[in-house]
Design an enzyme around this catalytic site. Sequence first.
Site, PDB file in Angstrom:
ATOM      1  CE  LYS A   1       2.221  -4.405 -15.216  1.00 42.62           C
ATOM      2  NZ  LYS A   1       3.408  -5.140 -14.980  1.00 42.62           N
TER       3      LYS A   1
ATOM      4  CE  LYS B   1       3.608  -4.975 -11.461  1.00 40.78           C
ATOM      5  NZ  LYS B   1       4.666  -5.450 -11.664  1.00 40.78           N
TER       6      LYS B   1
HETATM    7  C1  PBG Z   1       6.639  -8.196 -13.204  1.00 41.19           C
HETATM    8  C2  PBG Z   1       5.773  -7.712 -14.189  1.00 41.19           C
HETATM    9  C3  PBG Z   1       4.561  -8.209 -14.456  1.00 41.19           C
HETATM   10  C4  PBG Z   1       4.022  -7.643 -15.570  1.00 41.19           C
HETATM   11  C5  PBG Z   1       5.038  -6.675 -16.040  1.00 41.19           C
HETATM   12  N1  PBG Z   1       6.155  -6.828 -15.126  1.00 41.19           N
HETATM   13  C6  PBG Z   1       3.694  -9.062 -13.623  1.00 41.19           C
HETATM   14  C7  PBG Z   1       3.643  -9.121 -12.123  1.00 41.19           C
HETATM   15  O1  PBG Z   1       3.744  -8.063 -11.535  1.00 41.19           O
HETATM   16  O2  PBG Z   1       3.347 -10.225 -11.454  1.00 41.19           O
HETATM   17  C8  PBG Z   1       2.625  -7.783 -15.863  1.00 41.19           C
HETATM   18  C9  PBG Z   1       2.482  -7.587 -17.500  1.00 41.19           C
HETATM   19  C10 PBG Z   1       1.258  -8.041 -17.952  1.00 41.19           C
HETATM   20  O3  PBG Z   1       0.279  -8.612 -17.328  1.00 41.19           O
HETATM   21  O4  PBG Z   1       1.019  -7.729 -19.283  1.00 41.19           O
HETATM   22  N2  PBG Z   1       7.382  -7.413 -12.660  1.00 41.19           N
END
Ligand code: PBG
Length: 430
Positions: A351, A298
């Site tokens: 991601k 991520k």
């Molecule tokens: C937070 C989380 C995020 C997303 C999914 N879980 C945002 C972040 O890490 O700030 C982002 C998903 C998206 O942008 O569609 N745990």
Amino acid sequence: MASSIFNAPCTAPSVKGKNYDGLKPAVHGNLRFNAAKKPSIEGCPKRVFIVRASEKKDGAVKKLGLSDAECEAAVAAGNVPEAPPVRPKPAAPAGTPVVPSLPLSRRPRRNRKSPAFRASFQETSISPANFVYPLFIHEGEEDTPIGAMPGCYRLGWRHGLVEEVAKARDVGVNSIVLFPKVPDALKTSTGDEAYNDNGLVPRAIRLLKDKYPDLVIYTDVALDPYSSDGHDGIVREDGVIMNDETVFQLCKQAVSQARAGADVVSPSDMMDGRVGAIREALDGEGFQHVSIMSYTAKYASSFYGPFREALDSNPRFGDKKTYQMNPANYREALVEAYADESEGADILLVKPGLPYLDIIRLLRDKSPLPIAAYQVSGEYSMIKAGGALKMIDEERVMMESLTCLRRAGADVILTYFALQAARCLCGEKR
Ligand code: PBG
């Protein structure tokens, strides 16, 4: 009935003829195609019908009642029945240069020459069974539109959520992931609301499992929706995100979600060691059957902007760069992947999606585990915005982006387009 469709793509695509696998209808001519939308299919020359006296209305030749032996004898005696002549070579436009053919032993275009050829040789397919549909929920009774994500809503957990799940199941999408908008009054610096057994997410899970026992429910494991600091972990006085203390909270959160009936818990926090700790906590409470989808790679991405608006979960200070990965890094994804694998992750997630296709391919090639890709909020909103401004064809770009995530190696795709894309695959427009 909605409940009759699960884990199976709807069968409609082959019937209604809209096949986005190749981004063009796969069938044409005297097969069926969606004539209403695009009457002339690319690459498909107009059919020339030669009507002969012996033909019936539908074009079939009338039978004369002859036996096989009589037909063979007729041909052997030189009495050969007529067949249409070979079709003439189509003319080139005036002014086309006359050149000798290139002496090519390989002409890759031969395998692309018609929709039928392209459908035969298509390497990647996509089905509603590949989608996980992310849904935002809140305590309200009404659904609130999310400004930065056209078409997405904070759904009322008792009404809008249940209706949206029913719509998704109707077109073969039977997996969802829940993201809660938590009231500010419940947010604390240690995010304790995250493991309240009667919190928004556990309540919504129980309601959905009551109505749809076979629905596959993924949950997000991270503190940010519950943290007064908007971070995924507990923030120390000096701004450091505390790792092991956060993991302790995440274990309680995952167990609480499992207790409510979650099928897959998905740590998206990027703390070290959380997969192993969560596995142990789940097993310790008798949840051996609950899966872990780890957000393995991520990245600290600016593509999450619209999501943070949706949940009002922007970090109150700083950024997430001490736990989420540097977008410039490739090999580091393997460090995370090997850790998650050895700690017992069932699914590895990458991601964002489209800007990180190389990472998806890397994990696909290096790990035998299923790979998930998250087409995040920013990717979704850009396609929506481009479509609304008529700069791109929203539907085609949507299907192409999803197909490309599959081609790169994703088994499942978390996408806000899940419902819209599944409806396209089913040849439906609503
Ligand atoms: C937070 C989380 C995020 C997303 C999914 N879980 C945002 C972040 O890490 O700030 C982002 C998903 C998206 O942008 O569609 N745990």
